[in-house]
Design a protein around this motif. Structure first.
Motif, PDB file in Angstrom:
ATOM      1  N   TYR A  40       0.750  -1.194  -0.018  1.00  0.00           N
ATOM      2  CA  TYR A  40       0.131  -0.014   0.354  1.00  0.00           C
ATOM      3  C   TYR A  40       0.772   1.505  -0.130  1.00  0.00           C
ATOM      4  N   THR A  42       1.230   5.911  -1.034  1.00  0.00           N
ATOM      5  CA  THR A  42       0.392   6.879  -1.330  1.00  0.00           C
ATOM      6  C   THR A  42       0.863   8.085  -2.758  1.00  0.00           C
ATOM      7  N   ARG A  43      -0.256   8.371  -3.023  1.00  0.00           N
ATOM      8  CA  ARG A  43       0.280   9.431  -3.575  1.00  0.00           C
ATOM      9  C   ARG A  43       1.870   9.743  -3.915  1.00  0.00           C
ATOM     10  N   LYS A  61      -4.524  10.815   3.027  1.00  0.00           N
ATOM     11  CA  LYS A  61      -6.042  11.555   2.551  1.00  0.00           C
ATOM     12  C   LYS A  61      -6.728   9.981   1.956  1.00  0.00           C
ATOM     13  N   LYS A  62      -5.766   9.120   0.492  1.00  0.00           N
ATOM     14  CA  LYS A  62      -6.594   8.155  -0.088  1.00  0.00           C
ATOM     15  C   LYS A  62      -4.343   7.506  -0.406  1.00  0.00           C
ATOM     16  N   TYR A  64      -3.579   3.804  -2.412  1.00  0.00           N
ATOM     17  CA  TYR A  64      -3.476   2.741  -3.027  1.00  0.00           C
ATOM     18  C   TYR A  64      -2.962   1.633  -2.907  1.00  0.00           C
TER      19      TYR A  64
END
Length: 309
Positions: A40, A42-43, A61-62, A64
């Protein structure tokens, strides 16, 4: 017709294929997260995580899910939180022996007023004395300390010599006046005022100060008093009560002021002030204030005066 060796080779190949199929179809759980193929990220982060709920992702916040290969191709490295997971803190329970203590009845002591009354006031060369009565215990009955019916005020009728008798009240902020006091125009008994060295000899003294109830030209609430009786005498206590009442609309003070006359004299010898705050001892006084003026000799029968020899 095939030879025996050829037939044996074919059987061996079938056996290998069969065994290979068993291996590829059997689900194997990796013993550690290091063998996982999905991680996992993050951007914009610089690390990857095996655990989706790792504390290093709490503020993201998000998040991936990508393959481990993709994460490494991006130059990401394994998060330090994955490398060194926080050790669980163990807390040792301390068992204490139960100690049985004997209960002893506590002695209840009544707190005295927050501000002790000053027995002597000095203004310049003049001295004024206040006498504390009954250890400052005002002695009100329990019935008159009730706030059930709210604030109130009563003034005794004038006696046969037109002298004020006593003023009683249960003070609260609601009784306090909002406007400025008007000029006093009525004269209580023994009103023979004159100028002396320090100013006017007499004041029209309210038994219950104007700032507490708004009573003004009420002969039932006025006596002839020296400047010292009025201020610093009575005003000192009135100001303390006023400050207490203004502090909260829930504050009440039981209040009584009684002028003390001797025989048929028209000028009071002094006043007795009693006051008690309800539910506390912030205000708790019982004092006698003499109606005297430094350097002056007063005729209490008439109110006339002269400079002391």
């Amino acid at each position: 017709m095939q030879s025996k060796s050829a037939i044996w080779v074919k059987c061996l190949a079938v056996l290998v294929l069969f065994c290979g199929g068993l291996v590829t179809t059997t689900a194997v759980t990796p013993p550690t997260v290091a063998h996982a193929t999905t991680v996992y990220v993050t951007r914009t982060g610089k690390h990857y995580f095996y655990n989706r709920h790792d504390r290093g992702l709490n503020r993201a916040k998000k998040v991936y899910a990508v393959s481990l290969k993709t994460a490494k191709q991006r130059g990401l490295t394994l998060s330090a939180t994955e490398k060194a997971p926080a050790k669980r803190r163990t807390v040792k329970r301390v068992t204490r022996k139960k100690v049985t203590r004997k209960r002893t009845a506590k002695k209840v002591t009544t707190k005295r007023a927050a501000v002790k009354p000053q027995g002597t006031y000095t203004a310049g060369s003049q001295t004024y004395h206040v006498k504390v009565v009954n250890h400052n215990n005002p002695g009100f009955s329990r019935a008159t300390l009730s706030t059930k019916h709210g604030a109130w005020q009563t003034y005794g009728n004038l006696d046969g010599y037109n002298r004020a008798t006593a003023a009683n009240a249960l003070l609260n902020r609601k009784l306090m006046p909002k406007g400025q006091r008007q000029a006093l125009v009525v004269n209580p008994t023994a009103w023979h005022n004159k100028r002396i060295k320090t100013g006017w000899l007499y004041n029209r003294c309210h038994l219950i100060g104007y700032q507490l109830t708004g009573q003004n030209n009420n002969l039932k609430n006025l006596i002839t008093g020296t400047r010292q009786l009025n201020d610093p005498g009575m005003t000192t206590y009135e100001n303390r009560v006023a400050a207490y009442l203004k502090a909260s609309p829930k504050h009440y003070v039981r209040y009584r002021v009684t002028p003390v006359f001797k025989g048929h004299e028209l000028l009071a010898r002094g006043v007795k002030m009693q006051m008690q705050s309800i539910g506390s001892n912030r205000i708790r006084y019982n004092v006698y204030l003499p109606n005297t003026q430094s350097g002056m000799k007063l005729n209490y029968a008439t109110g006339l005066s002269k400079v002391a020899g």
